[in-house]
Design a protein around this motif. Structure first.
Motif, PDB file in Angstrom:
ATOM      1  N   LEU A  63       0.783  -1.246   0.000  1.00 11.59           N
ATOM      2  CA  LEU A  63       0.000   0.000   0.000  1.00 11.59           C
ATOM      3  C   LEU A  63       0.818   1.301   0.000  1.00 11.59           C
ATOM      4  O   LEU A  63       0.401   2.282  -0.617  1.00 11.59           O
ATOM      5  CB  LEU A  63      -0.993  -0.004   1.176  1.00 11.59           C
ATOM      6  CG  LEU A  63      -2.345  -0.638   0.845  1.00 11.59           C
ATOM      7  CD1 LEU A  63      -2.218  -2.120   0.540  1.00 11.59           C
ATOM      8  CD2 LEU A  63      -3.345  -0.416   1.963  1.00 11.59           C
ATOM      9  N   PHE A  77      -1.449   1.187  -5.468  1.00  9.14           N
ATOM     10  CA  PHE A  77      -2.683   1.393  -4.686  1.00  9.14           C
ATOM     11  C   PHE A  77      -3.246   2.806  -4.886  1.00  9.14           C
ATOM     12  O   PHE A  77      -2.509   3.798  -4.827  1.00  9.14           O
ATOM     13  CB  PHE A  77      -2.340   1.174  -3.203  1.00  9.14           C
ATOM     14  CG  PHE A  77      -3.473   1.470  -2.258  1.00  9.14           C
ATOM     15  CD1 PHE A  77      -4.628   0.690  -2.263  1.00  9.14           C
ATOM     16  CD2 PHE A  77      -3.382   2.523  -1.361  1.00  9.14           C
ATOM     17  CE1 PHE A  77      -5.664   0.952  -1.388  1.00  9.14           C
ATOM     18  CE2 PHE A  77      -4.421   2.792  -0.484  1.00  9.14           C
ATOM     19  CZ  PHE A  77      -5.562   2.012  -0.503  1.00  9.14           C
ATOM     20  N   GLN A 135      -3.377  -5.323  -2.892  1.00  7.56           N
ATOM     21  CA  GLN A 135      -3.722  -3.931  -2.553  1.00  7.56           C
ATOM     22  C   GLN A 135      -5.009  -3.851  -1.721  1.00  7.56           C
ATOM     23  O   GLN A 135      -5.318  -2.813  -1.142  1.00  7.56           O
ATOM     24  CB  GLN A 135      -3.866  -3.080  -3.831  1.00  7.56           C
ATOM     25  CG  GLN A 135      -2.538  -2.876  -4.569  1.00  7.56           C
ATOM     26  CD  GLN A 135      -2.681  -2.152  -5.901  1.00  7.56           C
ATOM     27  OE1 GLN A 135      -3.764  -1.651  -6.245  1.00  7.56           O
ATOM     28  NE2 GLN A 135      -1.606  -2.087  -6.673  1.00  7.56           N
TER      29      GLN A 135
END
Ligand code: KIV
Length: 269
Positions: free
Chosen positions: A65, A94, A148
């Motif tokens: 992330l 992400f 993600q």
């Protein structure tokens, strides 16, 4: 001095499609820098994926992330600077493709500034895929385990074990092809489901933790070289265990993929 006798022909998306038609397995590994990209390229790996897994194996985060589009541009540029033959795919990180317009701006950076030949994005984002394809950007879809979305999934787990979820993944795969994607990555799904999807789709399906019947295989480079921090996932394999050098390990992976020896049953679900 180059080890190539003469400059190799750069692979295109059409070459990957022809490999599927001819039944030749597509070999893929992640790459994040010029030195490894050059090694993989010269060994004959077909596809280099600049994955946002770099957030974990390069940056030391516990998920993908924190990776930004600037990180992806930087690492993709390093990889494309060194590659001569392999096809290069870069991940959209992400929250960088929440709308078609945002996806276009970020995919354009990966292609214009960094030289990626294709972008990969996670999930059933049909509108985004369709829009990117209309703008001339080749897209690789990504289904099954979506790293993600780890906070929504509650962990890194096999996806598609239940018939209803398996059916959903199959339908999403068909719709991703319909939206114009030219490749699909399937992560951590039962081997039987991956085989069914690979047969149903005309585009190549690259698997990771998805069994031997996909059209190609990918691993995180640092996992297969056994240099990742922490525990290696069950679907991966330490190719350094029986190799004398990094080049040996890469060649052994390449041969095992081409000859359907990897993944074996113990690396599949
Ligand atoms: O980021 C990554 O490395 C990936 C893996 C599934 C190969 O997408």
């Amino acid at each position: 001095m180059s080890l190539y006798a003469e400059p190799p022909k750069s692979l295109s998306i059409n070459d990957l499609a022809s490999m599927k038609q001819a039944g030749e397995k597509i070999s893929c590994l992640t790459a994040y820098d010029a030195s490894f990209a050059s090694l993989l390229d010269q060994a004959g790996i077909d596809v280099l994926l600049v994955g946002d897994s770099l957030g974990m194996v390069i940056q030391g985060h516990s998920s993908t992330l924190p990776v930004t589009i600037q990180d992806m541009v930087y690492h993709t540029r390093n990889v494309t600077a060194a590659r001569k033959r392999a096809y290069v795919i870069a991940d959209l990180p992400f929250a960088s493709y929440a709308s078609p317009e945002q996806a276009l701006l970020n995919a354009a950076q990966l292609m214009q500034l960094a030289g990626a030949q294709m972008v990969k994005l996670e999930g059933a984002k049909f509108d985004v895929i369709r829009f990117l394809v209309e703008q001339g950007i080749p897209v690789c879809g990504h289904l099954g385990l979506l790293p993600q979305s780890v906070n929504q999934l509650g962990g890194y787990r096999v996806q598609g074990r239940e018939p209803e979820q398996a059916g959903q993944i199959l339908n999403d795969a068909l719709a991703i092809e319909q939206a114009g994607a030219r490749l699909l990555l399937l992560e951590c799904v039962p081997a039987l489901l991956a085989a069914q999807i690979s047969q149903a789709l005309t585009i190549p399906v690259i698997g990771i933790g998805a069994g031997v019947d996909c059209d190609g295989q990918v691993l995180v480079l640092y996992d297969m070289l056994n240099i990742s921090m922490g525990k290696r996932p069950r679907f991966s394999k330490n190719f350094m265990a029986e190799a004398n050098s990094i080049e040996d390990a890469i060649l052994s992976y390449l041969n095992a993929v081409k000859n359907r020896q990897f993944p074996a049953a113990e690396q599949a679900y």
